[in-house]
Design an enzyme around this catalytic site. Structure first.
Site, mmCIF file in Angstrom:
data_model
loop_
_atom_site.group_PDB
_atom_site.id
_atom_site.type_symbol
_atom_site.label_atom_id
_atom_site.label_comp_id
_atom_site.label_asym_id
_atom_site.label_seq_id
_atom_site.Cartn_x
_atom_site.Cartn_y
_atom_site.Cartn_z
ATOM 1 N N ARG A 64 32.363 36.902 28.623
ATOM 2 C CA ARG A 64 32.571 37.312 27.232
ATOM 3 C C ARG A 64 31.331 36.940 26.425
ATOM 4 N NH1 ARG A 64 36.125 40.235 28.472
ATOM 5 N NH2 ARG A 64 38.322 40.134 27.907
ATOM 6 N N HIS A 69 29.103 46.097 27.766
ATOM 7 C CA HIS A 69 30.414 45.536 28.139
ATOM 8 C C HIS A 69 31.121 46.506 29.098
ATOM 9 C CE1 HIS A 69 33.828 42.658 26.802
ATOM 10 N NE2 HIS A 69 34.057 43.109 28.007
HETATM 11 N N1 LIG Z 1 32.577 42.301 31.249
HETATM 12 C C1 LIG Z 1 33.666 42.873 31.689
HETATM 13 O O1 LIG Z 1 33.724 44.100 31.811
HETATM 14 C C2 LIG Z 1 34.847 42.021 32.080
HETATM 15 C C3 LIG Z 1 35.903 42.617 32.790
HETATM 16 C C4 LIG Z 1 36.948 41.818 33.209
HETATM 17 C C5 LIG Z 1 36.967 40.455 32.914
HETATM 18 N N2 LIG Z 1 35.939 39.912 32.215
HETATM 19 C C6 LIG Z 1 35.942 38.465 31.910
HETATM 20 O O2 LIG Z 1 36.004 37.736 33.130
HETATM 21 C C7 LIG Z 1 36.806 36.578 32.886
HETATM 22 C C8 LIG Z 1 37.273 35.984 34.201
HETATM 23 O O3 LIG Z 1 38.292 36.781 34.784
HETATM 24 P P1 LIG Z 1 39.149 36.242 36.032
HETATM 25 O O4 LIG Z 1 40.174 37.263 36.347
HETATM 26 O O5 LIG Z 1 38.246 35.764 37.108
HETATM 27 O O6 LIG Z 1 39.844 34.961 35.359
HETATM 28 P P2 LIG Z 1 40.577 33.750 36.074
HETATM 29 O O7 LIG Z 1 41.089 34.142 37.397
HETATM 30 O O8 LIG Z 1 41.528 33.199 35.061
HETATM 31 O O9 LIG Z 1 39.398 32.692 36.324
HETATM 32 C C9 LIG Z 1 38.810 31.960 35.293
HETATM 33 C C10 LIG Z 1 37.940 30.890 35.906
HETATM 34 O O10 LIG Z 1 37.308 30.152 34.853
HETATM 35 C C11 LIG Z 1 37.568 28.757 35.027
HETATM 36 N N3 LIG Z 1 37.625 28.071 33.732
HETATM 37 C C12 LIG Z 1 38.375 28.338 32.647
HETATM 38 N N4 LIG Z 1 38.144 27.460 31.668
HETATM 39 C C13 LIG Z 1 37.222 26.597 32.148
HETATM 40 C C14 LIG Z 1 36.585 25.433 31.626
HETATM 41 N N5 LIG Z 1 36.860 24.972 30.400
HETATM 42 N N6 LIG Z 1 35.710 24.791 32.419
HETATM 43 C C15 LIG Z 1 35.450 25.215 33.679
HETATM 44 N N7 LIG Z 1 36.013 26.317 34.239
HETATM 45 C C16 LIG Z 1 36.880 26.992 33.477
HETATM 46 C C17 LIG Z 1 38.909 28.710 35.731
HETATM 47 O O11 LIG Z 1 39.097 27.437 36.335
HETATM 48 P P3 LIG Z 1 40.385 27.146 37.284
HETATM 49 O O12 LIG Z 1 40.095 27.864 38.591
HETATM 50 O O13 LIG Z 1 40.377 25.687 37.431
HETATM 51 O O14 LIG Z 1 41.579 27.698 36.570
HETATM 52 C C18 LIG Z 1 38.753 29.861 36.718
HETATM 53 O O15 LIG Z 1 38.017 29.433 37.832
HETATM 54 C C19 LIG Z 1 37.902 37.109 31.974
HETATM 55 O O16 LIG Z 1 38.520 36.062 31.243
HETATM 56 C C20 LIG Z 1 37.145 38.046 31.062
HETATM 57 O O17 LIG Z 1 36.693 37.347 29.923
HETATM 58 C C21 LIG Z 1 34.885 40.666 31.786
#
Ligand SMILES: NC(=O)c1ccc[n+]([C@@H]2O[C@H](COP(=O)([O-])OP(=O)(O)OC[C@H]3O[C@@H](n4cnc5c(N)ncnc54)[C@H](OP(=O)(O)O)[C@@H]3O)[C@@H](O)[C@H]2O)c1
Length: 321
Positions: free
Chosen positions: A236, A284
């Protein structure tokens, strides 16, 4: 918009609450199976059972008495949780092969392009320069994935297969084959110190806002096989400080960056990131939510829920993602 309400009269009704994206394709697909409304009939409309949302208007969901669940049309849910009037119902986020594949493609594309010196070759081609720089093996390069969740782990698998060394940083401890894992505040510095290409795939939460700043970028490895540290952010925009990235590029803290997200989107025309010779900008678009792939599992979840099964991919509201 098509007519306001059609579909299976017996099943729970869906409110499609979207701003900033075109709701039409979502409406068309959802309404093949269920009754869908684009506006509730009054703030306390009792017919609405589910909300399918992207940046819903504040107050829209707060008084619906029979709302059972909110479905995000994205993997991230910051666009939902930023509503201070959000009712206390489960929030389901997107976890889907199609979205994961798109993100893996983007991450591997950007990592390979930086590794294989795409920016240098494009600059050389412009000037018709025939020069071959040294080639380093992928095994000399460490990719650090910050946010090691569904998307981060999937990208890691392919990067490992390409021969890169991979580090992962998460909030809680993880153990993944062929990856050096780090977690929490204590793990952040060792993770950064062992990383040449930083890939940011964190969710936006109060803890992660602004985390990709100059101080953090300073901790990446500069003396490495690539000739400098590289940043790739597809999480993000508000995770990063745009001005700090420009500063880091100017003083050699960063060699190059690929940015899919920005503090302000669309990226203002005045941003120096647009014209920077060592920045690759995408709008994005790393992993677009495609309703053709995402609506069917959403509808399946609603059906399963009505059969009494638990909802999957629920957001932990306390953790913020
Ligand atoms: N650019 C784009 O087109 C696009 C598209 C889709 C998604 N995204 C972004 O990608 C992000 C990730 O998606 P996802 O499905 O992989 O999410 P996810 O499965 O919820 O994974 C999030 C990861 O971030 C870690 N995390 C969260 N807060 C943290 C902190 N304070 N310190 C350290 N690590 C932290 C989590 O740790 P834990 O493993 O310990 O829970 C997990 O490993 C989304 O939230 C979204 O913002 C962007």
């Amino acid at each position: 918009m098509p007519e306001k309400d059609k579909g299976n009269a017996g099943a729970g009704r869906i409110l499609l609450a979207m701003t900033g994206i075109n709701p039409r394709p979502w409406y068309e697909l959802l309404s093949q199976k269920r009754r869908v409304a684009t506006e509730p009939e009054g703030a306390d409309d009792p017919t609405i059972r589910y909300a399918v949302v992207w940046k819903q208007r504040p107050n829209l969901l707060s008084k619906l008495p029979n709302l059972s669940a909110i479905f995000s049309v994205g993997a991230g849910v910051d666009h939902i949780l930023s509503d201070p009037t959000l009712p206390d119902v489960p929030i389901v986020r997107i976890v889907a092969d199609n979205l994961t594949q798109h993100m893996t493609d983007y991450v591997v594309w950007r990592v390979l392009d930086h590794h294989r010196q795409g920016m240098l070759y494009r600059a050389q081609q412009k000037r018709k320069v025939w020069h071959e720089p040294p080639q380093r093996p992928a095994g000399d390069v460490a990719v650090g994935i910050m946010g090691f969740g569904e998307l981060g782990r999937a990208a890691a698998r392919i990067l490992v297969a390409c021969g890169f060394r991979v580090n992962g940083w998460s909030r809680t401890a993880q153990s993944v084959a062929d990856v050096a894992t780090f977690h929490g505040e204590k793990g952040l510095t060792p993770f950064l110190n062992a990383t040449d290409i930083l890939v940011v795939l964190l969710p936006l939460t109060p803890q992660t806002t602004g985390i990709v700043n100059y101080g953090l970028l300073k901790q990446l490895r500069k003396r490495n096989a690539l000739g400098g540290a590289v940043l790739v952010n597809a999480g993000r925009g508000k995770l990063q400080k745009d001005a700090d990235i420009v500063r880091a590029l100017e003083d050699g803290t960063l060699k190059e960056a690929s940015l899919d997200v920005f503090e302000v989107e669309p990226l203002p025309k005045t941003s120096p990131l647009w014209n920077h010779p060592r920045v690759f900008v995408t709008p994005h678009a790393a992993a677009t939510s495609d309703p053709a792939f995402l609506v069917p599992p959403m509808l399946e979840q609603m059906e399963a829920f009505e059969r009494g099964e638990p909802l999957k991919h629920l957001v932990d509201r306390k953790a913020g993602y």
